[in-house]
Design a protein around this motif. Structure first.
Motif, short mmCIF file in Angstrom:
data_model
loop_
_atom_site.label_atom_id
_atom_site.label_comp_id
_atom_site.label_asym_id
_atom_site.label_seq_id
_atom_site.Cartn_x
_atom_site.Cartn_y
_atom_site.Cartn_z
N ALA A 1 9.22 46.66 122.90
CA ALA A 1 10.07 47.09 124.01
C ALA A 1 10.49 48.53 123.73
O ALA A 1 10.66 48.92 122.58
CB ALA A 1 11.30 46.21 124.12
N THR A 2 10.64 49.33 124.79
CA THR A 2 11.02 50.73 124.61
C THR A 2 12.54 50.91 124.57
O THR A 2 13.03 52.03 124.53
CB THR A 2 10.39 51.60 125.72
OG1 THR A 2 10.71 51.02 126.99
CG2 THR A 2 8.89 51.65 125.58
N SER A 3 13.29 49.82 124.57
CA SER A 3 14.73 49.85 124.30
C SER A 3 14.93 49.60 122.81
O SER A 3 14.03 49.14 122.12
CB SER A 3 15.44 48.78 125.12
OG SER A 3 14.75 47.55 125.03
N ALA A 4 16.15 49.90 122.30
CA ALA A 4 16.41 49.69 120.87
C ALA A 4 16.20 48.22 120.51
O ALA A 4 15.67 47.89 119.45
CB ALA A 4 17.82 50.13 120.52
N ALA A 5 16.61 47.33 121.41
CA ALA A 5 16.42 45.90 121.17
C ALA A 5 15.97 45.24 122.45
O ALA A 5 16.40 45.62 123.54
CB ALA A 5 17.70 45.26 120.67
N LEU B 1 15.29 53.00 122.82
CA LEU B 1 14.89 53.14 121.42
C LEU B 1 15.32 54.51 120.89
O LEU B 1 15.06 55.54 121.52
CB LEU B 1 13.36 53.00 121.31
CG LEU B 1 12.73 53.26 119.94
CD1 LEU B 1 13.29 52.31 118.88
CD2 LEU B 1 11.21 53.13 120.00
N GLY B 2 15.98 54.50 119.72
CA GLY B 2 16.53 55.74 119.16
C GLY B 2 18.04 55.65 119.06
O GLY B 2 18.65 56.20 118.17
N SER B 3 18.65 54.92 120.02
CA SER B 3 20.07 54.49 119.98
C SER B 3 21.11 55.56 120.22
O SER B 3 22.17 55.28 120.76
CB SER B 3 20.41 53.78 118.66
OG SER B 3 19.75 52.55 118.60
N LYS C 1 13.71 59.93 123.32
CA LYS C 1 12.31 59.51 123.17
C LYS C 1 12.10 58.11 123.73
O LYS C 1 11.11 57.84 124.41
CB LYS C 1 11.91 59.56 121.70
CG LYS C 1 12.02 60.95 121.11
CD LYS C 1 11.56 60.99 119.66
CE LYS C 1 11.81 62.40 119.11
NZ LYS C 1 11.09 62.61 117.84
N GLY C 2 13.04 57.20 123.43
CA GLY C 2 12.95 55.85 124.00
C GLY C 2 13.03 55.90 125.52
O GLY C 2 12.29 55.19 126.22
N TYR C 3 13.91 56.76 126.03
CA TYR C 3 14.00 56.94 127.49
C TYR C 3 12.68 57.45 128.06
O TYR C 3 12.16 56.93 129.06
CB TYR C 3 15.18 57.87 127.81
CG TYR C 3 15.18 58.50 129.19
CD1 TYR C 3 14.95 57.73 130.34
CD2 TYR C 3 15.43 59.86 129.36
CE1 TYR C 3 14.96 58.31 131.61
CE2 TYR C 3 15.45 60.45 130.61
CZ TYR C 3 15.21 59.67 131.74
OH TYR C 3 15.21 60.25 132.99
#
Lengths: 361, 361
Positions: free
Chosen positions: B180-184, B227-229, B237-239
């Motif tokens: 997943a491209t989110s942190a979790a 992702l990256g938090s 980057k996650g965005y």
């Protein structure tokens, strides 16, 4: 304040072009390589512009860059090719390979070119944006000098291995996602070193694999940490992405991979028993109207962009940004105001002027 | 200890198959959908297996899933196609589209299929691994219910938008990066909610866009973080990655995108004025021997894997893992030991048995 010298883009381009000519590149290649570097400086990616010019020169002096390469397509199918770049500047092989991918895509809907035996290709955005000019989506990746430790390791096994996507829009500038798969790119670290400031947490580990904020950790056997920064925040994802980029760029193309990737700095030795040729890249072009009419796509991209710009901000002073916009605005600004160079970069370029007996702006 | 019930894979598959038949899916489609869900449970991705079965049933009851879809290729070129999935289960349209991409790739070196008018497709790894069985690299992406806030926003605009790569190896199992491209991922959060435990920092923000560890933050107007938090650790980057997946899956295919993506849960209303059809996915297949001889590739993949396994560990008890290995080992283990179900999931399935008058293992 940082000591900066501002040069006009045209002056800096003229000098850079002269340096590539002096290395023995032909006029076309010198123009292309100059355009890639100046695009980085214009877009504010200062770590990947003329700041690297002397690095390329040193690689050429070490016989690791061939200024007169003969590109060879080693394998080809309707939508794909593998290119041996004959130790070219990646600044030259990159645009060549992306154009080949674009040509394939115009025939079959998409094209992909894997490149081996190449060198550092500058900013991915330059190459990926070549596709958007043809109403295609551009993707590129490259592997790089091993500086990043996989999860659980203290050993550097991966480069900062960037992954770039550029997607055309209608009335808005292209969407560009251009990112290193480590928490921070090495260029950001170099800036902190110059200022002797600690790095944020989550960027670096020391030689024992423990978190550190020492900006010189890499010089003492430490490593960069994958995107995500720690186990709670999902740094296994950054590791997975960096590893994927390495396999595409190295294993699929026939270049080196992992710890065998040649270092960018000429004073470090090449790995013993290389597993491939030079460093590797991957380029893809995807023809939008193979999937839906281009007008529909562009108007939906504009709708995507305007809706995201309007997303409810946490602080009204900081609206949501569209990937690629900060660099696009910087490019417009620097076209007028000029390109700021840090004093050490300026001195570095002056050194090249002396070496090659060139006029310096 | 968590209250778990262990069922044999075959028992659970038989029941799941019966549920899809009861929804009106034909035998082939029921088999495919069952295979996707059970692969998730076998690989330890419990959030994407039978735990979601009652969710699919509710979407079918809400007339949002069509059990007897007629797939239609809306646009096609030598290497590409756009598929309208006619509101199918993504568990069925996903494998269909990946097989079409594989067929294209066998002709031209690579293939890509964009899918609109679809629904949740389960785990990406299932689809991407179809390609590795043909000595191809598989890539897939999907957009999903908006739960993630872009950088600077308090509004949920993106799904957890996973990006999956599967790459064949020789003597080793395939390399699989499925993230997943989110942190979790939301599934991990649901587990913490069941246990009423705080979430790690970096996963969530509250309704005002401020960091929180409240596992119920999403229920109170909060959002998942890319992702990256945070800003230091590169959450832009996650965005960027999540946005890229959304544009491929939605804008290119003709599906909905961003905040218009239909929610997975049937009790939430669809967005007003949809901008496309259903949710969207992208599938790519890349034929390895279009780039280099397959034997060379597989032996270099084995070399890549063995070298990374040997990377100097921080703690000898925790060696470096190869992406996909934890899931592969889990699959081998659960084939013998059975599949553990949390009590609420077990009760949920029993409810389906009553609803459809089916035998329950």
């Amino acid at each position: 304040m940082t000591d900066e010298i501002i040069l006009k883009k045209q002056e800096l381009a003229k000098f850079t072009y002269a340096v590539f000519l002096a290395m023995g590149c032909n006029k076309n290649d010198s123009e292309t390589a100059t355009s890639v570097l100046l695009t980085a400086d214009s877009r504010g990616i200062d770590s990947h512009g003329v700041a690297r010019l002397s690095g390329y020169v040193r690689l050429w002096e070490a016989n690791r860059i061939n200024p007169t390469p003969q590109f060879k397509v080693e394998r080809e199918s309707l939508s794909t090719a593998t290119l041996n770049a004959d130790s070219a500047l990646g600044l030259v092989s990159g645009p060549f390979a992306m154009k080949l991918a674009i040509q394939k895509a115009s025939q079959t809907g998409m094209g992909m070119v894997a490149v081996n035996n190449s060198n550092h290709f500058g900013i991915g955005a330059y190459h990926a944006l070549l596709a958007t000019k043809e109403n295609m989506i551009g993707i590129c990746m490259t592997n790089a000098s091993p500086l990043v430790a996989p999860v659980n390791a203290k050993e550097r096994m991966l480069g900062t291995n960037p992954l770039t996507f550029a997607i055309p829009a209608g009335k808005y500038p292209a969407f560009v996602s251009d990112l290193a798969t480590s928490a921070a790119a090495n260029g950001k670290l170099e800036l902190l070193q110059r200022k002797n400031k600690p790095a944020p947490e989550g960027w670096l580990q020391d030689q024992d694999g423990q978190p550190t904020t020492d900006p010189f950790a890499l010089k003492h056997g430490g490593a960069l940490i994958p995107l995500g920064s720690d186990s709670d925040k999902g740094y296994h994802k950054g590791y997975c992405l960096g590893a994927t980029v390495d396999i595409f760029s190295g294993v699929l193309s026939g270049a080196n991979y992992g710890p065998w990737v040649p270092p960018f700095v000429s004073f470090l030795p090449l790995a013993a028993n290389p597993v491939g040729l030079g460093i590797g890249h991957t380029f893809m072009a995807i023809k939008v109207d193979a999937f839906r009419p281009i007008e529909d796509f562009l108007s939906h991209m504009d709708n995507w962009i305007s809706r995201f710009k309007e997303a409810q901000p946490i602080d009204a002073q900081y609206p949501v940004l569209i990937p690629g916009d900060p660099e696009y605005f910087c490019e417009a600004e620097r076209a007028k105001s000029g390109i700021p160079l840090l004093r050490p970069v300026y001195e570095d370029l002056k050194g090249l002027a002396v070496k090659f007996n060139l006029e310096f702006p």
